[in-house]
Design a protein around this motif. Structure first.
Motif, short mmCIF file in Angstrom:
data_model
loop_
_atom_site.label_atom_id
_atom_site.label_comp_id
_atom_site.label_asym_id
_atom_site.label_seq_id
_atom_site.Cartn_x
_atom_site.Cartn_y
_atom_site.Cartn_z
N ALA A 8 26.24 33.62 49.64
CA ALA A 8 25.94 34.63 50.07
C ALA A 8 26.76 36.29 49.99
N TYR A 9 28.11 35.21 49.01
CA TYR A 9 29.11 36.43 48.42
C TYR A 9 29.31 35.81 47.06
N VAL A 10 29.07 35.18 46.60
CA VAL A 10 29.45 34.20 45.65
C VAL A 10 28.34 34.16 44.58
N GLY A 11 27.09 34.06 44.84
CA GLY A 11 25.64 33.77 44.05
C GLY A 11 25.59 32.34 43.78
N ASP A 12 24.55 31.68 43.76
CA ASP A 12 24.73 30.36 43.15
C ASP A 12 25.55 30.07 42.32
N THR A 13 26.97 29.66 42.95
CA THR A 13 27.69 28.89 41.85
C THR A 13 28.75 28.29 42.81
N LEU A 14 28.95 27.31 42.00
CA LEU A 14 29.98 26.39 42.53
C LEU A 14 31.45 26.28 42.35
N LEU A 15 32.61 26.95 42.70
CA LEU A 15 33.26 27.86 42.21
C LEU A 15 34.54 26.25 42.36
N ILE A 16 35.33 25.52 41.37
CA ILE A 16 36.21 24.05 41.47
C ILE A 16 37.17 24.90 41.19
N ILE A 17 38.68 25.30 42.18
CA ILE A 17 40.04 25.33 41.83
C ILE A 17 40.60 23.44 41.63
N THR A 18 41.43 23.93 40.30
CA THR A 18 41.79 22.63 40.34
C THR A 18 43.48 22.61 40.02
N ASP A 19 43.84 24.35 40.27
CA ASP A 19 45.83 24.13 39.78
C ASP A 19 45.89 25.97 40.33
N ASP A 20 47.04 25.91 40.80
CA ASP A 20 47.58 27.18 41.41
C ASP A 20 47.51 27.48 40.31
N ASP A 21 47.03 28.89 40.21
CA ASP A 21 48.00 29.67 39.27
C ASP A 21 48.98 30.47 39.25
N LYS A 22 49.08 30.70 40.35
CA LYS A 22 51.08 31.29 40.27
C LYS A 22 51.05 32.49 39.82
N GLY A 23 49.80 33.04 40.29
CA GLY A 23 50.39 35.16 40.21
C GLY A 23 50.09 35.01 38.42
N LEU A 24 50.22 33.98 37.90
CA LEU A 24 50.05 35.20 36.35
C LEU A 24 48.15 35.56 36.11
N LEU A 25 48.10 36.10 34.71
CA LEU A 25 47.00 36.23 34.52
C LEU A 25 46.21 35.53 33.96
N GLN A 26 44.63 35.49 33.87
CA GLN A 26 43.74 34.45 33.37
C GLN A 26 43.01 35.12 32.24
N GLU A 27 42.29 33.97 32.46
CA GLU A 27 41.62 33.92 31.25
C GLU A 27 40.58 33.14 31.43
N VAL A 28 39.34 33.90 31.00
CA VAL A 28 37.67 33.21 31.03
C VAL A 28 36.78 32.90 29.52
N THR A 29 37.20 31.68 29.88
CA THR A 29 36.19 31.17 28.86
C THR A 29 34.63 31.12 29.34
N ARG A 30 33.78 31.94 29.15
CA ARG A 30 32.02 31.26 29.68
C ARG A 30 31.69 30.42 27.98
N LYS A 31 30.41 29.41 28.51
CA LYS A 31 30.17 29.60 27.20
C LYS A 31 28.28 28.45 28.47
#
Length: 202
Positions: A8-31
């Motif tokens: 309902a909020y994210v779409g047909d997407t499975l979110l997988i969280i593997t570690d704490d980002d500790k507030g650091l900037l994030q980079e996304v690589t999509r393939k």
């Protein structure tokens, strides 16, 4: 490792969280249908798998539990997309029954306690707890590092008043159990509760 699904909020997407980002900037690589989330120090902290319903049966909403076979399908999807990393196929429960072995007052607080909680035969966690009813000898519910609370809060190792804490001892209200009392205090389990056993809210 946390799996979450909310179409309902994210779409047909499975979110997988593997570690704490500790507030650091994030980079996304999509393939293709896979996106890898890394922090600026190149730690992988999560994955998004798009169109997940095409890969496996429909998911429950919120935090979901996957089988080893399903995680194997996710790893196959990662490899087919061109990523070399893999997800661990055996996922340990994050909410378990613990035994409070020791409980001492925090030297720099009038309400915090420093506990040692056995969560398995070979694992004891130091957890700082602010509940008024915490004491040595209790059987309790522990949210281990990497757990997602019912309200979506993630539990990671942290520090309270200068003391390291590795998890959280939970109240019935925090676990959103039926008829949870309004007064502050952790959930006290019966003496016959089995240490290390996964807690599902029964």
């Amino acid at each position: 490792m946390i799996f979450a699904y909310n179409p309902a909020y994210v779409g047909d997407t499975l979110l997988i969280i593997t570690d704490d980002d500790k507030g650091l900037l994030q980079e996304v690589t999509r393939k293709g249908k896979v996106a890898r989330i890394q922090t600026e120090d190149k730690r992988t902290v999560g994955w998004n798998i798009f169109g997940i319903s095409q890969l496996m049966a429909s998911q429950d909403v919120g935090q979901v539990e996957l089988t080893e076979k399903q995680i194997g399908l996710l790893n196959q999807t990662l490899q087919e997309a061109g990523f070399t990393e893999t997800l661990p196929t055996k996922v340990q429960p994050k909410f378990v029954i613990g035994y409070v072995k020791t409980c001492e007052a925090h030297k720099d607080s009038d309400h915090l306690s420093i506990t040692e909680v056995e969560v398995d035969q070979e694992e004891t966690l130091q957890i700082v707890c602010g509940a008024p009813n915490i004491r040595e000898g209790l059987k309790v519910v522990v949210a281990k590092p990497g757990a997602m609370m019912p309200d979506g809060t993630m539990i990671w190792p942290g520090e309270l008043r200068g003391v390291e804490s590795f998890g959280m001892i939970c109240s019935a209200k925090e676990l959103q159990l039926p008829d949870a009392p309004e007064k502050r205090g952790i959930l006290e389990l019966s003496e016959d509760a089995v240490v290390g056993k996964a807690f599902f809210g029964e």
